[in-house]
Design a protein around this motif. Structure first.
Motif, PDB file in Angstrom:
ATOM      1  N   ARG A 160       0.820  -1.214   0.000  1.00 49.53           N
ATOM      2  CA  ARG A 160       0.000   0.000   0.000  1.00 49.53           C
ATOM      3  C   ARG A 160       0.854   1.264   0.000  1.00 49.53           C
ATOM      4  N   GLU A 161       2.033   1.189   0.570  1.00 52.85           N
ATOM      5  CA  GLU A 161       2.924   2.341   0.543  1.00 52.85           C
ATOM      6  C   GLU A 161       3.394   2.619  -0.873  1.00 52.85           C
ATOM      7  N   VAL A 162       3.650   1.569  -1.619  1.00 54.64           N
ATOM      8  CA  VAL A 162       4.049   1.730  -3.027  1.00 54.64           C
ATOM      9  C   VAL A 162       2.906   2.334  -3.833  1.00 54.64           C
ATOM     10  N   ALA A 163       1.695   1.813  -3.617  1.00 56.79           N
ATOM     11  CA  ALA A 163       0.523   2.319  -4.336  1.00 56.79           C
ATOM     12  C   ALA A 163       0.281   3.787  -4.008  1.00 56.79           C
ATOM     13  N   ALA A 164       0.428   4.148  -2.742  1.00 51.29           N
ATOM     14  CA  ALA A 164       0.203   5.530  -2.322  1.00 51.29           C
ATOM     15  C   ALA A 164       1.228   6.464  -2.955  1.00 51.29           C
ATOM     16  N   GLU A 165       2.477   6.037  -2.985  1.00 52.68           N
ATOM     17  CA  GLU A 165       3.521   6.858  -3.597  1.00 52.68           C
ATOM     18  C   GLU A 165       3.287   7.019  -5.095  1.00 52.68           C
ATOM     19  N   LEU A 166       2.869   5.944  -5.747  1.00 54.83           N
ATOM     20  CA  LEU A 166       2.622   5.994  -7.180  1.00 54.83           C
ATOM     21  C   LEU A 166       1.466   6.934  -7.507  1.00 54.83           C
ATOM     22  N   GLU A 167       0.394   6.856  -6.729  1.00 52.67           N
ATOM     23  CA  GLU A 167      -0.729   7.765  -6.978  1.00 52.67           C
ATOM     24  C   GLU A 167      -0.323   9.209  -6.690  1.00 52.67           C
ATOM     25  N   TYR A 168       0.439   9.408  -5.644  1.00 52.49           N
ATOM     26  CA  TYR A 168       0.916  10.761  -5.338  1.00 52.49           C
ATOM     27  C   TYR A 168       1.716  11.339  -6.500  1.00 52.49           C
ATOM     28  N   GLN A 169       2.597  10.534  -7.058  1.00 56.08           N
ATOM     29  CA  GLN A 169       3.421  11.008  -8.168  1.00 56.08           C
ATOM     30  C   GLN A 169       2.570  11.300  -9.405  1.00 56.08           C
ATOM     31  N   MET A 170       1.563  10.469  -9.672  1.00 58.42           N
ATOM     32  CA  MET A 170       0.688  10.719 -10.821  1.00 58.42           C
ATOM     33  C   MET A 170      -0.076  12.021 -10.647  1.00 58.42           C
ATOM     34  N   ARG A 171      -0.606  12.239  -9.450  1.00 60.19           N
ATOM     35  CA  ARG A 171      -1.335  13.485  -9.186  1.00 60.19           C
ATOM     36  C   ARG A 171      -0.393  14.691  -9.282  1.00 60.19           C
ATOM     37  N   LYS A 172       0.803  14.541  -8.780  1.00 57.01           N
ATOM     38  CA  LYS A 172       1.788  15.623  -8.812  1.00 57.01           C
ATOM     39  C   LYS A 172       2.122  16.014 -10.252  1.00 57.01           C
ATOM     40  N   LEU A 173       2.072  15.033 -11.156  1.00 57.39           N
ATOM     41  CA  LEU A 173       2.398  15.267 -12.562  1.00 57.39           C
ATOM     42  C   LEU A 173       1.203  15.746 -13.387  1.00 57.39           C
ATOM     43  N   GLY A 174       0.023  15.857 -12.749  1.00 59.36           N
ATOM     44  CA  GLY A 174      -1.122  16.432 -13.452  1.00 59.36           C
ATOM     45  C   GLY A 174      -2.341  15.554 -13.566  1.00 59.36           C
ATOM     46  N   ALA A 175      -2.281  14.324 -13.071  1.00 63.71           N
ATOM     47  CA  ALA A 175      -3.450  13.447 -13.120  1.00 63.71           C
ATOM     48  C   ALA A 175      -4.491  13.903 -12.107  1.00 63.71           C
ATOM     49  N   SER A 176      -5.763  13.653 -12.406  1.00 66.77           N
ATOM     50  CA  SER A 176      -6.813  13.975 -11.443  1.00 66.77           C
ATOM     51  C   SER A 176      -6.917  12.911 -10.362  1.00 66.77           C
ATOM     52  N   LYS A 177      -6.641  11.672 -10.731  1.00 67.88           N
ATOM     53  CA  LYS A 177      -6.669  10.561  -9.780  1.00 67.88           C
ATOM     54  C   LYS A 177      -6.179   9.308 -10.483  1.00 67.88           C
ATOM     55  N   ALA A 178      -5.978   8.238  -9.715  1.00 65.86           N
ATOM     56  CA  ALA A 178      -5.692   6.940 -10.314  1.00 65.86           C
ATOM     57  C   ALA A 178      -6.923   6.454 -11.057  1.00 65.86           C
ATOM     58  N   SER A 179      -6.728   5.713 -12.144  1.00 63.94           N
ATOM     59  CA  SER A 179      -7.873   5.266 -12.940  1.00 63.94           C
ATOM     60  C   SER A 179      -8.554   4.035 -12.357  1.00 63.94           C
ATOM     61  N   PHE A 180      -7.975   3.444 -11.318  1.00 59.86           N
ATOM     62  CA  PHE A 180      -8.571   2.317 -10.587  1.00 59.86           C
ATOM     63  C   PHE A 180      -7.730   2.107  -9.337  1.00 59.86           C
ATOM     64  N   ASP A 181      -8.182   1.210  -8.463  1.00 61.32           N
ATOM     65  CA  ASP A 181      -7.386   0.884  -7.282  1.00 61.32           C
ATOM     66  C   ASP A 181      -6.091   0.218  -7.739  1.00 61.32           C
ATOM     67  N   ILE A 182      -4.977   0.850  -7.473  1.00 63.19           N
ATOM     68  CA  ILE A 182      -3.691   0.379  -7.984  1.00 63.19           C
ATOM     69  C   ILE A 182      -3.373  -1.013  -7.452  1.00 63.19           C
ATOM     70  N   ILE A 183      -2.939  -1.873  -8.361  1.00 62.10           N
ATOM     71  CA  ILE A 183      -2.538  -3.232  -7.995  1.00 62.10           C
ATOM     72  C   ILE A 183      -1.032  -3.250  -7.737  1.00 62.10           C
ATOM     73  N   VAL A 184      -0.663  -3.607  -6.526  1.00 64.01           N
ATOM     74  CA  VAL A 184       0.728  -3.873  -6.177  1.00 64.01           C
ATOM     75  C   VAL A 184       0.712  -5.224  -5.486  1.00 64.01           C
ATOM     76  N   ALA A 185       1.168  -6.249  -6.194  1.00 61.26           N
ATOM     77  CA  ALA A 185       1.049  -7.623  -5.687  1.00 61.26           C
ATOM     78  C   ALA A 185       2.425  -8.276  -5.692  1.00 61.26           C
TER      79      ALA A 185
END
Length: 355
Positions: A160-185
């Motif tokens: 979940r820490e990886v997913a949170a960091e990835l979504e943070y970086q996407m938002r920081k780069l201009g995304a409105s949000k993740a397009s789905f619940d990020i899969i980190v398995a």
């Protein structure tokens, strides 16, 4: 022009559009409350006072007449239907709740309803140049975000820490949000095709990251699988190369005119030939656009569906072995007349994260 053609094709007097994604596609409206009504050459957009200024900027340039109605939008629709003597009204039956339908019956008692089924979502299959440009930007944001995130991954960090960091970086780069619940398995959880990030600590083994973002309303969807640690086994290497080859074989055959069944079979038959057929249970891919999963589905379940130039699809074969782990590699592809354009650029060679 599209809406006028659809009225003629469905032999109706008017179209009522209530699904917000379809409203966005046809009217340009990006808010959360509105109804579009098309009667012949007349196009109306009904919303309340909260969205009047926004709607003026968005829908009027698409030729829609803005109507503000704060109390009962459906009654306003009923007035317009009566004014234009509408007898047959096309509705999005797959999107209408029982409560909405009862409201329709109360307000439009003398109207014949014509089920539109998925006519609007199918209309969205082929993307315009503007849509393709936005999707490319969405992909670029997602890829750059992964590049910034991957170096933060280490054994002991939670999925979940990886997913949170990835979504943070996407938002920081201009995304409105993740397009789905990020899969980190990670490790054995990588055998779960939809292994949404959990509290599990990352340890040595496969690490599958399936991610994407919304940019200006349009989705990206990418998957890469890595090996965390220093000691991948022969089986790890073999499974990865089979999936990579299955991905690349299918991509080479993408073109307008090929059926989705045939395209799916290219990857599926290769994986089966290598002895892993029982471990690839989902379809090869799907369309992306205003939704993360939209038409066309790229699957063995669809016999006759043909790809068209301008569609944007995913190619995402996988092998998932319970108790061991799994691999999925997913690219976003633009269908062209005689070939395709691979929109994703992240490398696909086997990569170890030696952390």
């Amino acid at each position: 022009m599209k809406l006028k053609r659809l009225i003629q094709e469905k032999s109706v007097d008017a179209l009522l559009i209530t699904n917000l994604l379809n409203i966005r596609y046809f009217t340009g409206f990006t808010g959360t409350t509105g109804i579009a009504l098309v009667i012949g050459e007349n196009k109306f957009f009904i919303t309340d006072f909260r969205y009047v200024s926004q709607a003026m900027e968005e829908v009027e340039k698409k030729g829609f007449q803005l109507i503000c109605e704060n109390i009962s939008p459906l009654k306003k629709v009923a007035e317009l239907l009566k004014q234009f003597n509408v007898k047959k009204l096309g509705i999005e039956n797959q999107m209408v709740t029982l409560e909405q339908f009862k409201s329709f019956e109360n307000n439009f008692s003398k109207i014949e309803y014509i089920n539109l089924n998925d006519i609007f979502t199918k209309e969205r299959e082929v993307k315009s140049e503007e849509e393709i440009s936005i999707i490319k930007k969405s992909i670029k944001i997602a890829e750059e975000a992964l590049e910034k995130t991957i170096y933060r991954i280490k054994i002991g960090i939670k999925e979940r820490e990886v997913a949170a960091e990835l979504e943070y970086q996407m938002r920081k780069l201009g995304a409105s949000k993740a397009s789905f619940d990020i899969i980190v398995a990670s490790n054995e959880r990588s055998a779960l095709p939809h292994g949404v990030a959990s509290e599990k600590v990352i340890e040595e083994g496969f690490l599958t990251i399936d991610f994407g973002c919304f940019y200006n309303g349009y989705a990206s969807d990418i998957t890469r699988t890595f090996y965390v640690g220093d000691n991948p086994t022969k089986k790890h290497l073999e499974i990865y190369e089979v999936v990579k080859e299955a991905n690349e074989r299918a991509i080479k055959k993408v073109r307008a005119g090929i059926t989705v069944h045939e395209l799916d079979s290219i990857s599926r038959d290769f994986i089966k030939e290598k002895g892993y057929g029982d471990y690839f249970g989902h379809g090869l891919g799907h369309g992306i656009g205003l939704q993360i999963h939209e038409y066309p589905g790229v699957s063995f379940k669809a016999e006759n569906k043909v790809l068209k130039e301008g569609m944007v699809i995913t190619i995402e074969p996988g092998i998932y072995i319970p108790g061991f782990g799994g691999v999925r590699i997913e690219d976003d592809i633009l269908v062209k007349e005689d070939s395709c354009e691979v929109l994703t650029s992240l490398k696909k060679e086997f990569k170890t994260l030696k952390l």
